[in-house]
Design an enzyme around this catalytic site. Structure first.
Site, PDB file in Angstrom:
ATOM      1  CD  GLU A  49      -1.645  44.316 107.319  1.00 30.29           C
ATOM      2  OE1 GLU A  49      -1.792  43.078 107.108  1.00 30.29           O
ATOM      3  OE2 GLU A  49      -0.673  44.775 107.925  1.00 30.29           O
TER       4      GLU A  49
ATOM      5  CD  GLN B 244      -7.616  41.660  85.270  1.00 29.15           C
ATOM      6  OE1 GLN B 244      -6.877  41.239  84.374  1.00 29.15           O
ATOM      7  NE2 GLN B 244      -8.944  41.663  85.167  1.00 29.15           N
ATOM      8  CG  ASP B 245      -6.274  44.569  92.546  1.00 26.46           C
ATOM      9  OD1 ASP B 245      -5.577  45.416  93.137  1.00 26.46           O
ATOM     10  OD2 ASP B 245      -6.262  43.349  92.846  1.00 26.46           O
ATOM     11  CG  ASN B 246     -11.329  42.381  87.888  1.00 27.34           C
ATOM     12  OD1 ASN B 246     -10.508  42.939  87.172  1.00 27.34           O
ATOM     13  ND2 ASN B 246     -11.611  41.087  87.763  1.00 27.34           N
TER      14      ASN B 246
ATOM     15  NE  ARG C 246     -22.215  44.460  88.150  1.00 27.69           N
ATOM     16  CZ  ARG C 246     -21.716  45.279  87.215  1.00 27.69           C
ATOM     17  NH1 ARG C 246     -20.915  44.810  86.252  1.00 27.69           N
ATOM     18  NH2 ARG C 246     -22.019  46.574  87.230  1.00 27.69           N
TER      19      ARG C 246
ATOM     20  CG  HIS D  87     -20.171  36.103  84.888  1.00 32.08           C
ATOM     21  ND1 HIS D  87     -20.155  37.468  85.060  1.00 32.08           N
ATOM     22  CD2 HIS D  87     -21.366  35.836  84.295  1.00 32.08           C
ATOM     23  CE1 HIS D  87     -21.274  37.988  84.589  1.00 32.08           C
ATOM     24  NE2 HIS D  87     -22.027  37.017  84.128  1.00 32.08           N
TER      25      HIS D  87
ATOM     26  CE  LYS E 246     -13.758  35.258  88.955  1.00 29.90           C
ATOM     27  NZ  LYS E 246     -15.093  34.980  88.382  1.00 29.90           N
TER      28      LYS E 246
ATOM     29  CG  HIS F 166     -17.933  35.217  91.732  1.00 31.57           C
ATOM     30  ND1 HIS F 166     -17.516  36.471  91.344  1.00 31.57           N
ATOM     31  CD2 HIS F 166     -18.444  35.338  92.979  1.00 31.57           C
ATOM     32  CE1 HIS F 166     -17.752  37.319  92.333  1.00 31.57           C
ATOM     33  NE2 HIS F 166     -18.304  36.669  93.340  1.00 31.57           N
TER      34      HIS F 166
ATOM     35  CE1 TYR G  87     -15.109  41.844  90.586  1.00 30.20           C
ATOM     36  CE2 TYR G  87     -13.906  39.931  89.792  1.00 30.20           C
ATOM     37  CZ  TYR G  87     -14.817  40.944  89.594  1.00 30.20           C
ATOM     38  OH  TYR G  87     -15.455  41.071  88.375  1.00 30.20           O
TER      39      TYR G  87
ATOM     40  CE  LYS H 299     -21.282  38.119  80.463  1.00 31.51           C
ATOM     41  NZ  LYS H 299     -19.890  38.219  80.956  1.00 31.51           N
ATOM     42  CG  ASP H 300     -24.974  37.892  83.201  1.00 28.61           C
ATOM     43  OD1 ASP H 300     -24.712  38.591  84.205  1.00 28.61           O
ATOM     44  OD2 ASP H 300     -24.096  37.281  82.548  1.00 28.61           O
TER      45      ASP H 300
HETATM   46  C1  LIG Z   1     -14.493  40.743  83.884  1.00 26.15           C
HETATM   47  C2  LIG Z   1     -13.860  41.776  82.987  1.00 26.15           C
HETATM   48  C3  LIG Z   1     -14.607  42.504  82.104  1.00 26.15           C
HETATM   49  N1  LIG Z   1     -13.986  43.440  81.316  1.00 26.15           N
HETATM   50  C4  LIG Z   1     -14.827  44.219  80.408  1.00 26.15           C
HETATM   51  C5  LIG Z   1     -15.653  43.392  79.450  1.00 26.15           C
HETATM   52  C6  LIG Z   1     -16.895  44.222  79.247  1.00 26.15           C
HETATM   53  O1  LIG Z   1     -16.690  45.156  78.197  1.00 26.15           O
HETATM   54  C7  LIG Z   1     -17.052  44.996  80.554  1.00 26.15           C
HETATM   55  C8  LIG Z   1     -18.111  44.425  81.481  1.00 26.15           C
HETATM   56  O2  LIG Z   1     -17.847  43.033  81.595  1.00 26.15           O
HETATM   57  P1  LIG Z   1     -18.944  42.090  82.208  1.00 26.15           P
HETATM   58  O3  LIG Z   1     -20.312  42.500  81.754  1.00 26.15           O
HETATM   59  O4  LIG Z   1     -18.501  40.662  81.958  1.00 26.15           O
HETATM   60  O5  LIG Z   1     -18.807  42.425  83.753  1.00 26.15           O
HETATM   61  P2  LIG Z   1     -19.498  41.608  84.948  1.00 26.15           P
HETATM   62  O6  LIG Z   1     -20.896  41.213  84.574  1.00 26.15           O
HETATM   63  O7  LIG Z   1     -19.287  42.394  86.178  1.00 26.15           O
HETATM   64  O8  LIG Z   1     -18.635  40.271  84.989  1.00 26.15           O
HETATM   65  C9  LIG Z   1     -17.889  39.902  86.128  1.00 26.15           C
HETATM   66  O9  LIG Z   1     -18.835  39.465  87.066  1.00 26.15           O
HETATM   67  C10 LIG Z   1     -18.587  38.290  87.797  1.00 26.15           C
HETATM   68  C11 LIG Z   1     -19.259  38.448  89.140  1.00 26.15           C
HETATM   69  C12 LIG Z   1     -17.190  37.841  87.884  1.00 26.15           C
HETATM   70  O10 LIG Z   1     -16.764  37.192  88.833  1.00 26.15           O
HETATM   71  C13 LIG Z   1     -16.297  38.094  86.749  1.00 26.15           C
HETATM   72  O11 LIG Z   1     -15.099  38.738  87.159  1.00 26.15           O
HETATM   73  C14 LIG Z   1     -16.897  38.873  85.654  1.00 26.15           C
HETATM   74  O12 LIG Z   1     -17.529  37.960  84.773  1.00 26.15           O
HETATM   75  O13 LIG Z   1     -15.769  44.924  81.208  1.00 26.15           O
HETATM   76  C15 LIG Z   1     -12.633  43.683  81.361  1.00 26.15           C
HETATM   77  O14 LIG Z   1     -12.090  44.525  80.617  1.00 26.15           O
HETATM   78  N2  LIG Z   1     -11.874  42.945  82.228  1.00 26.15           N
HETATM   79  C16 LIG Z   1     -12.428  42.003  83.058  1.00 26.15           C
HETATM   80  O15 LIG Z   1     -11.686  41.389  83.850  1.00 26.15           O
END
Ligand SMILES: Cc1cn([C@H]2C[C@H](O)[C@@H](COP(=O)(O)OP(=O)(O)O[C@H]3O[C@H](C)C(=O)[C@H](O)[C@H]3O)O2)c(=O)[nH]c1=O
Length: 186
Positions: free
Chosen positions: A28, A46-48, A59, A62, A72, A119, A132, A167-168
């Site tokens: 589970e 929401q699930d990511n 990554r 954030h 999370k 995170h 997550y 971005k980062d």
């Molecule tokens: C987070 C998120 C992103 N997006 C879209 C926005 C961008 O067009 C694309 C990639 O987003 P990003 O570059 O921010 O993805 P990560 O670098 O993996 O960011 C995540 O990485 C760290 C580890 C985290 O904990 C956060 O959940 C989140 O910031 O997905 C969405 O549509 N929904 C979402 O919930």
């Protein structure tokens, strides 16, 4: 299910029960009732799921600012990552302290990260996937990042060479960010 405290109050390591047999295994991955029994009553909405192709992809760090801050529940379903949570709640006794845990496809561990934390993770294998749950919807307007190598945090990412998003690469230092978390007010 085993829930273990970490060096930062409210950041919890969760080890779900896994039932193996000659076919493989069953677990589970999320059970609200069992989490409630450990005092975790977050309602996730929401699930990511993200995949990072190359070892050393980082990554983070954030977070979403209030009022869209997210709790999370993170797990690694392919490969391995070093998952990091940083306390950025002003006034917290563990302000700027961080916890790092290896989440892997093999160990099936999960990290519970409350609101008020930044995170991030760095992948320890090629093709690493994390999945997550969050308790607040994504809000681009409230999405924030701080530098993974902010010297005021001195996080040990276990690796020198990292792959970052554009971005980062441009993230500010924590001191220069508009993070709006006040300890005790979340
Ligand atoms: C987070 C998120 C992103 N997006 C879209 C926005 C961008 O067009 C694309 C990639 O987003 P990003 O570059 O921010 O993805 P990560 O670098 O993996 O960011 C995540 O990485 C760290 C580890 C985290 O904990 C956060 O959940 C989140 O910031 O997905 C969405 O549509 N929904 C979402 O919930």
């Amino acid at each position: 299910m085993k829930v273990t405290k970490t060096d930062i109050e409210d950041v919890l390591l969760i080890e779900p029960d896994c039932y193996g047999d000659h076919r493989g295994w069953f677990m589970e991955t999320y059970n609200a009732d069992k989490l409630n029994a450990h005092g975790i009553n977050t309602v996730f909405i929401q699930d990511n799921h993200s995949m990072s192709a190359v070892k050393g992809t980082l990554r983070g760090l954030h977070f979403q600012n209030n009022p869209m801050a997210q709790t999370k529940l993170v797990r690694c379903t392919k490969g391995a990552v070093l998952d990091v949570a940083v306390d950025i709640r002003k006034g917290s006794p563990t302000y700027k302290k961080w916890v790092a845990v290896e989440l892997t496809e093999e160990n099936k561990h999960q990290l519970f990260i409350p609101k008020g934390f930044a995170h991030g993770f760095v992948t320890l294998t090629d093709h690493a996937e994390i999945q997550y749950k969050v308790d607040q919807f994504y809000s681009k307007e409230h999405d924030r990042s701080i530098r993974f190598d902010d010297e005021s945090l001195s996080i040990d990412w276990l690796t020198e060479e990292v792959i970052l998003s554009e971005k980062d690469q441009k993230s500010p230092l924590l001191i220069d960010s508009d993070a709006n978390f006040i300890y005790g007010e979340i």
